[in-house]
Each structure stands twice: as C-alpha cells, then as structure tokens.
Design a protein around this motif. Structure first.
Motif, PDB file in Angstrom:
ATOM      1  N   ASP A 150       3.228  23.404   4.264  1.00  0.00           N
ATOM      2  CA  ASP A 150       2.746  22.024   4.333  1.00  0.00           C
ATOM      3  C   ASP A 150       3.079  21.294   3.044  1.00  0.00           C
ATOM      4  O   ASP A 150       2.953  21.857   1.951  1.00  0.00           O
ATOM      5  CB  ASP A 150       1.229  21.994   4.505  1.00  0.00           C
ATOM      6  N   TRP A 151       3.484  20.053   3.164  1.00  0.00           N
ATOM      7  CA  TRP A 151       3.688  19.164   2.018  1.00  0.00           C
ATOM      8  C   TRP A 151       2.805  17.955   2.253  1.00  0.00           C
ATOM      9  O   TRP A 151       3.074  17.136   3.121  1.00  0.00           O
ATOM     10  CB  TRP A 151       5.138  18.727   1.914  1.00  0.00           C
ATOM     11  N   LYS A 152       1.734  17.863   1.506  1.00  0.00           N
ATOM     12  CA  LYS A 152       0.760  16.806   1.723  1.00  0.00           C
ATOM     13  C   LYS A 152       0.743  15.844   0.542  1.00  0.00           C
ATOM     14  O   LYS A 152       0.614  16.274  -0.594  1.00  0.00           O
ATOM     15  CB  LYS A 152      -0.633  17.406   1.917  1.00  0.00           C
ATOM     16  N   LEU A 153       0.840  14.572   0.853  1.00  0.00           N
ATOM     17  CA  LEU A 153       0.690  13.556  -0.174  1.00  0.00           C
ATOM     18  C   LEU A 153      -0.796  13.413  -0.457  1.00  0.00           C
ATOM     19  O   LEU A 153      -1.591  13.149   0.452  1.00  0.00           O
ATOM     20  CB  LEU A 153       1.273  12.225   0.298  1.00  0.00           C
ATOM     21  N   GLU A 154      -1.203  13.635  -1.692  1.00  0.00           N
ATOM     22  CA  GLU A 154      -2.619  13.653  -2.042  1.00  0.00           C
ATOM     23  C   GLU A 154      -3.054  12.507  -2.959  1.00  0.00           C
ATOM     24  O   GLU A 154      -4.217  12.137  -2.967  1.00  0.00           O
ATOM     25  CB  GLU A 154      -2.972  14.986  -2.735  1.00  0.00           C
ATOM     26  N   THR A 170     -10.771   7.126  -2.798  1.00  0.00           N
ATOM     27  CA  THR A 170     -10.213   7.545  -1.520  1.00  0.00           C
ATOM     28  C   THR A 170     -10.674   6.610  -0.409  1.00  0.00           C
ATOM     29  O   THR A 170     -11.868   6.359  -0.252  1.00  0.00           O
ATOM     30  CB  THR A 170     -10.658   8.986  -1.186  1.00  0.00           C
ATOM     31  N   SER A 179      -9.435   9.133   4.756  1.00  0.00           N
ATOM     32  CA  SER A 179      -8.078   9.452   4.307  1.00  0.00           C
ATOM     33  C   SER A 179      -8.010  10.805   3.604  1.00  0.00           C
ATOM     34  O   SER A 179      -8.947  11.214   2.928  1.00  0.00           O
ATOM     35  CB  SER A 179      -7.589   8.374   3.333  1.00  0.00           C
ATOM     36  N   GLY A 180      -6.876  11.465   3.744  1.00  0.00           N
ATOM     37  CA  GLY A 180      -6.603  12.692   3.010  1.00  0.00           C
ATOM     38  C   GLY A 180      -5.854  12.421   1.727  1.00  0.00           C
ATOM     39  O   GLY A 180      -5.583  13.329   0.955  1.00  0.00           O
ATOM     40  N   CYS A 181      -5.504  11.163   1.492  1.00  0.00           N
ATOM     41  CA  CYS A 181      -4.770  10.774   0.286  1.00  0.00           C
ATOM     42  C   CYS A 181      -5.607   9.778  -0.501  1.00  0.00           C
ATOM     43  O   CYS A 181      -6.234   8.891   0.065  1.00  0.00           O
ATOM     44  CB  CYS A 181      -3.426  10.149   0.666  1.00  0.00           C
TER      45      CYS A 181
END
Length: 136
Positions: free
Chosen positions: A2-6, A46, A50-52
């Motif tokens: 996984d590549w997640k923008l945080e 945040t 949202s996860g970012c």
C-alpha cells in the motif's frame, strides 16, 4: 504494498489565522499543535472522515513553498450542496456549485464526479469540493 498519502504541507503566513480557518471554519480536527523551541511551529489538522491530514506551520524546515501557491487540493463529499451550505454558514467564501460541460465550467450540479465548489484559504491556497456518487 500500500502507498497511502498521509500528509500534505499547506504554506501559510499566519499559523494562528490558518489554524482558526481550518479548525473552526472548515471543521478539521486539530491532531497536533507543537513548537520545536523557537525554531518552528507545526499544526496538523485532518478533515472529517479523511485518512490524509494537512500540516501548517512556520519556521525552519516546515516548508519553502510560498503561502498561497498551493492550488488544486480536493476534498470529496457525498452531498455538494450541503457541504457548500456548511462552508458558507461558517463564513468560508465558497463559490457556486459548478460542473464541466463542453470543456467549460458552468453553474449547477451534474452527474457522478462532475459537481464542484471552489474556495481558498486566507492565504489564497486553492481548494475544491467534489461530489462523489452515492454509495450502494
């Protein structure tokens, strides 16, 4: 993998003013507000659901990008009219609901993924709301 923008840095001139805008007017949660001595201050916020997160700050090593130069940040919402009404109620100068038609922006909502509202933070960083299709 996984590549997640945080985290996205948002350049601002006045950290307190930006913190008030994003927390009080936009409704973002304040995750962290810390000073690194006299050198820097970092505030992480945040958006609801949202996860970012975004980070605003001032001082050494926070960001070299000019305040107001970040454009095209996008938040996805289930109801564009309700989201716009919430922004306007909180004092955010949000534009009208618009959609793309024949390559141009025109007023009014449209179909799946084609309804937008544009606004800027106090420094001129540009944001968009986009309505997503209903979840089944």
């Amino acid at each position: 993998m996984d590549w997640k923008l945080e985290l996205v840095p948002v350049p601002v001139t006045d950290v307190e003013r930006a913190k008030r805008f994003y927390s009080e007017q936009m409704g973002f949660a304040v995750d962290h507000d810390m000073s690194l001595g006299e050198e820097a201050r970092i505030v992480q916020l945040t958006p609801p659901g949202s996860g970012c997160s975004i980070v605003i700050g001032a001082g050494s090593g926070v960001t070299e990008v000019q305040p107001g130069s970040l454009q095209g940040l996008q938040l996805v919402v289930p109801d564009i009219a309700a989201a716009r009404a919430q922004l306007v109620e909180r004092g955010v100068p949000a534009g009208p609901v618009q959609h793309v038609e024949n390559g141009a922006m025109v007023d009014g909502p449209d179909g799946a993924w084609n309804s937008f509202v544009y606004f800027s933070d106090p420094d001129g960083n540009g944001w968009a709301l986009q309505e997503r299709p209903p979840e089944n």
